[in-house]
Design a protein around this motif. Structure first.
Motif, PDB file in Angstrom:
ATOM      1  N   VAL A 225      -2.943   5.705  -5.936  1.00 41.21           N
ATOM      2  CA  VAL A 225      -3.839   5.285  -4.861  1.00 41.21           C
ATOM      3  C   VAL A 225      -5.283   5.544  -5.285  1.00 41.21           C
ATOM      4  O   VAL A 225      -5.784   6.650  -5.225  1.00 41.21           O
TER       5      VAL A 225
ATOM      6  N   LEU B 295       0.834  -1.204   0.000  1.00 43.15           N
ATOM      7  CA  LEU B 295       0.000   0.000   0.000  1.00 43.15           C
ATOM      8  C   LEU B 295       0.872   1.259   0.000  1.00 43.15           C
ATOM      9  O   LEU B 295       0.606   2.208  -0.757  1.00 43.15           O
TER      10      LEU B 295
ATOM     11  N   TYR C 273      -6.107  -5.124  -0.367  1.00 45.11           N
ATOM     12  CA  TYR C 273      -6.780  -5.633   0.828  1.00 45.11           C
ATOM     13  C   TYR C 273      -7.250  -7.069   0.597  1.00 45.11           C
ATOM     14  O   TYR C 273      -6.991  -7.968   1.413  1.00 45.11           O
TER      15      TYR C 273
ATOM     16  N   VAL D 199      -6.516   0.034  -3.700  1.00 47.38           N
ATOM     17  CA  VAL D 199      -6.463  -0.231  -2.261  1.00 47.38           C
ATOM     18  C   VAL D 199      -7.266  -1.494  -1.936  1.00 47.38           C
ATOM     19  O   VAL D 199      -6.810  -2.366  -1.190  1.00 47.38           O
ATOM     20  N   ASP D 200      -8.465  -1.595  -2.512  1.00 45.99           N
ATOM     21  CA  ASP D 200      -9.309  -2.764  -2.259  1.00 45.99           C
ATOM     22  C   ASP D 200      -8.662  -4.026  -2.815  1.00 45.99           C
ATOM     23  O   ASP D 200      -8.758  -5.107  -2.221  1.00 45.99           O
TER      24      ASP D 200
END
Length: 246
Positions: free
Chosen positions: A189, A183, A198, A194-195
């Motif tokens: 970004v 990240l 994750y 980001v997802d």
């Protein structure tokens, strides 16, 4: 119980977990992890000598199993395919859908597909037949395919659902440093990026709850799924409990 290995990202011993009737899972017998293709010789020696490793069950794709073999010497290895879709479709930036949609599809596949039933039935049989030494089972990150295998074992051993989910979510702590590193290095970004990271590294409760929902709707609950679909009998269950509980 965490195992602080440097060469394996997400590895822990299921020993120490308490069952609903007050028993405790024996230590150094059931291990879940991520892939062992970078396992160091030193940490392999720990698994072999301290844990008496006797069997490794690999849920990764055929390509990973062949091209990135676990570095476990002459320890017996078994390869199980939980969902054929993953043989050709990996989780990459060009998946063509939202990340949650991809993983919900995967969880549906590793619950309802014929190959998933065969794989998890074989998994339980392999654990049952392993009368000496420890069993280690893993996929790539030790998160989803491995998580379902762990869930099934813990349920069979008599662990309650809340404890099972808490154990499943321990992967978050193990994998968070890798998520945070990637990240911090993101050049762009965006919500998707980001997802994506994750979902690549970290577990989500919504996925495991979806598994429970699918099993309830299609098989009448986890007990029925284990006994009627995976063909794991009451005698098999009692054998595992006798072997792995104290």
């Amino acid at each position: 119980m965490e195992m602080y290995f440097r060469s394996v990202k997400n590895i822990r011993d299921l020993g120490g977990i308490m069952t609903q009737d007050g028993h405790r899972i024996k230590e150094k017998m059931l291990i879940r992890s991520s892939a062992l293709d970078a396992l160091s010789p030193y940490e392999f020696d720990i698994l072999k000598n301290e844990y008496n490793l006797n069997l490794v069950i690999d849920f990764r794709t055929t390509k990973s199993f062949v091209n990135k073999p676990d570095l476990v010497g002459n320890i017996r290895r078994e390869h199980l395919i939980t969902y054929k879709f993953l043989e050709t479709q990996q989780f990459t930036h060009d998946i063509g859908c939202e990340c949650d949609d991809f993983f919900l599809k995967v969880y549906r596949g590793i619950t309802l597909s014929e190959e998933s039933k065969e794989a998890y039935a074989k998994f339980l049989k392999l654990v049952l037949e392993n009368e000496k030494g420890s069993v280690l089972f893993h996929c790539t990150s030790g998160k989803d395919r491995t998580g379902i295998a762990s869930l099934l074992l813990l349920h069979i051993l008599g662990v309650d659902k809340e404890t099972i989910i808490k154990e499943h979510m321990k992967t978050f702590n193990s994998m968070y440093p890798y998520f945070k590193k990637d990240l911090d290095e993101l050049k762009e970004v965006t919500p998707f990026n980001v997802d994506f990271l994750y979902c690549l590294y970290l577990p989500k409760v919504i996925y495991i709850n979806y598994w429970y929902q699918l099993v309830e709707e299609n098989y009448g609950g986890v007990d029925n799924y284990i006994k009627n679909v995976l063909k794991f009998s009451e005698n098999d269950i009692m054998t595992l409990r006798k072997r792995y509980l104290e």
